[in-house]
Design a protein around this motif. Structure first.
Motif, mmCIF file in Angstrom:
data_model
loop_
_atom_site.group_PDB
_atom_site.id
_atom_site.type_symbol
_atom_site.label_atom_id
_atom_site.label_comp_id
_atom_site.label_asym_id
_atom_site.label_seq_id
_atom_site.Cartn_x
_atom_site.Cartn_y
_atom_site.Cartn_z
ATOM 1 N N ARG A 72 25.962 8.316 63.675
ATOM 2 C CA ARG A 72 24.891 9.359 63.336
ATOM 3 C C ARG A 72 25.498 10.405 62.197
ATOM 4 O O ARG A 72 26.704 10.713 62.554
ATOM 5 C CB ARG A 72 24.231 10.051 64.512
ATOM 6 C CG ARG A 72 23.241 11.188 64.080
ATOM 7 C CD ARG A 72 22.680 11.965 65.149
ATOM 8 N NE ARG A 72 21.718 12.803 64.635
ATOM 9 C CZ ARG A 72 21.326 13.667 65.303
ATOM 10 N NH1 ARG A 72 21.357 13.999 66.759
ATOM 11 N NH2 ARG A 72 20.278 14.669 64.827
ATOM 12 N N LYS A 74 25.409 13.924 61.016
ATOM 13 C CA LYS A 74 24.978 15.097 61.556
ATOM 14 C C LYS A 74 25.791 16.386 60.916
ATOM 15 O O LYS A 74 26.886 16.159 61.330
ATOM 16 C CB LYS A 74 25.059 15.321 63.019
ATOM 17 C CG LYS A 74 24.877 16.507 63.803
ATOM 18 C CD LYS A 74 23.123 16.714 64.038
ATOM 19 C CE LYS A 74 22.902 18.072 64.737
ATOM 20 N NZ LYS A 74 21.758 18.547 64.659
ATOM 21 N N ASN A 75 25.243 17.109 60.287
ATOM 22 C CA ASN A 75 25.958 18.416 59.765
ATOM 23 C C ASN A 75 27.180 17.963 58.995
ATOM 24 O O ASN A 75 28.074 18.535 58.774
ATOM 25 C CB ASN A 75 26.373 19.379 60.908
ATOM 26 C CG ASN A 75 25.130 20.007 61.707
ATOM 27 O OD1 ASN A 75 24.173 20.105 61.208
ATOM 28 N ND2 ASN A 75 25.661 20.119 62.787
ATOM 29 N N GLU A 77 29.021 15.301 59.196
ATOM 30 C CA GLU A 77 30.098 14.493 59.843
ATOM 31 C C GLU A 77 29.240 13.228 60.209
ATOM 32 O O GLU A 77 28.110 13.328 60.847
ATOM 33 C CB GLU A 77 30.227 15.479 61.055
ATOM 34 C CG GLU A 77 31.311 14.865 62.120
ATOM 35 C CD GLU A 77 31.636 15.705 63.357
ATOM 36 O OE1 GLU A 77 32.522 16.190 63.149
ATOM 37 O OE2 GLU A 77 30.822 16.015 64.225
ATOM 38 N N ARG A 79 29.043 10.808 63.076
ATOM 39 C CA ARG A 79 29.438 10.828 64.675
ATOM 40 C C ARG A 79 29.294 9.442 65.054
ATOM 41 O O ARG A 79 28.472 8.734 65.154
ATOM 42 C CB ARG A 79 28.431 11.797 65.348
ATOM 43 C CG ARG A 79 28.738 13.158 65.058
ATOM 44 C CD ARG A 79 27.796 14.071 65.682
ATOM 45 N NE ARG A 79 28.212 15.537 65.145
ATOM 46 C CZ ARG A 79 27.561 16.608 65.558
ATOM 47 N NH1 ARG A 79 26.759 16.375 66.580
ATOM 48 N NH2 ARG A 79 27.842 17.618 65.107
ATOM 49 N N PRO A 117 20.955 15.449 73.794
ATOM 50 C CA PRO A 117 21.051 14.859 72.458
ATOM 51 C C PRO A 117 20.258 13.843 71.739
ATOM 52 O O PRO A 117 20.069 12.912 72.755
ATOM 53 C CB PRO A 117 22.597 14.574 72.526
ATOM 54 C CG PRO A 117 23.209 15.432 73.439
ATOM 55 C CD PRO A 117 22.013 15.357 74.545
ATOM 56 N N THR A 119 20.628 11.188 69.928
ATOM 57 C CA THR A 119 21.278 9.951 70.160
ATOM 58 C C THR A 119 21.316 9.389 71.602
ATOM 59 O O THR A 119 20.782 8.236 71.669
ATOM 60 C CB THR A 119 22.690 9.617 69.386
ATOM 61 O OG1 THR A 119 22.394 10.199 68.021
ATOM 62 C CG2 THR A 119 23.166 8.357 69.299
ATOM 63 N N THR A 142 21.684 5.784 63.800
ATOM 64 C CA THR A 142 20.618 6.379 64.336
ATOM 65 C C THR A 142 19.800 7.099 63.061
ATOM 66 O O THR A 142 20.318 7.470 62.038
ATOM 67 C CB THR A 142 21.054 7.690 64.927
ATOM 68 O OG1 THR A 142 21.749 7.275 66.226
ATOM 69 C CG2 THR A 142 20.217 8.909 65.355
ATOM 70 N N ALA A 144 16.045 9.126 61.494
ATOM 71 C CA ALA A 144 15.243 10.338 61.647
ATOM 72 C C ALA A 144 14.467 10.406 62.788
ATOM 73 O O ALA A 144 14.233 11.309 63.514
ATOM 74 C CB ALA A 144 14.534 11.020 60.277
ATOM 75 N N SER A 147 16.698 5.040 66.719
ATOM 76 C CA SER A 147 17.687 4.318 66.441
ATOM 77 C C SER A 147 17.473 2.855 66.369
ATOM 78 O O SER A 147 16.472 2.470 67.013
ATOM 79 C CB SER A 147 18.901 4.353 67.503
ATOM 80 O OG SER A 147 19.284 5.812 67.730
#
Length: 155
Positions: A72, A74-75, A77, A79, A117, A119, A142, A144, A147
Motif C-alpha cells: 500500500r 500511504k503518505n 511511503e 508499506r 487500519p 489494509t 491495496t 482506494a 485490495s
C-alpha cells in the motif's frame, strides 16, 4: 511490518493498539516493525512481536503460516505487510497485559465491525470469506476502494 492473528473457538485475538507512530488507535493483529536482523525473515519478526506482546512462543501455536503479503502507498511511503495466522494450542494462555494496548478475543462475526487500519480490514474480510478455507498465500495491492487479492502460485 508483520501481524499475527490467532484463532480459537470461533474468535480472533486482536490488539487495540495505542501509541503507534504509523497507525491511529485501532484494532489490529499482534505485530510490528522489523528489526535490522529480521529484514529477510518476516517469520522471525512475527514470532518476536508475538512473544513481546502476548508472552506466547511458537510452541504455543498450531500451524503458524504466512497467508497474506500486501502493498500500500500511504503518505509517500510504500508499506509492505506480512500477515500470519495460527491456532492456539489447548492450554496455551495469552499474557493478560500488553504494553502496546489491549488484547481481546473477538468473535468472527464481530471482527469487521471494529475500527482498524484499511489494509488489515481488507485482509480480514478476505480471510473470513475465502482464506480461512484454504492454505494459500495471497498477495495484494491495496487500492482506494479495496485490495485486489491474487493467490501466489508456485511455478
Amino acid at each position: 511490518m508483520t501481524a499475527v492473528y490467532l484463532f480459537r473457538e470461533g474468535k480472533l485475538l486482536m490488539l487495540y493498539r495505542v501509541g503507534s507512530r504509523v497507525v491511529a488507535p485501532s484494532w489490529c493483529g499482534v505485530g510490528g516493525h522489523f528489526e535490522q536482523a529480521e529484514l529477510n525473515d518476516p517469520r522471525a519478526c512475527a514470532l518476536r512481536e508475538l512473544r513481546e506482546e502476548t508472552g506466547l512462543t511458537e510452541e504455543s501455536l498450531e500451524e503458524l503460516r504466512l497467508r497474506y503479503i500486501t502493498l500500500r502507498m500511504k503518505n509517500g511511503e510504500i508499506r509492505q505487510n506480512y500477515y500470519f495466522f495460527a491456532g492456539l494450542k489447548p492450554g496455551a494462555a495469552v499474557r493478560g497485559t500488553c504494553d502496546e494496548g489491549r488484547l481481546e478475543w473477538v468473535p468472527y462475526d464481530s471482527v469487521l465491525k471494529r475500527e482498524m487500519p484499511f489494509t488489515a480490514k481488507t485482509v480480514l474480510r478476505h480471510y473470513l470469506r475465502v482464506g480461512c478455507r484454504t492454505r494459500c498465500i495471497y498477495g495484494s495491492v491495496t487500492e482506494a476502494e479495496d485490495s485486489a487479492f491474487t493467490e501466489l502460485a508456485e511455478f
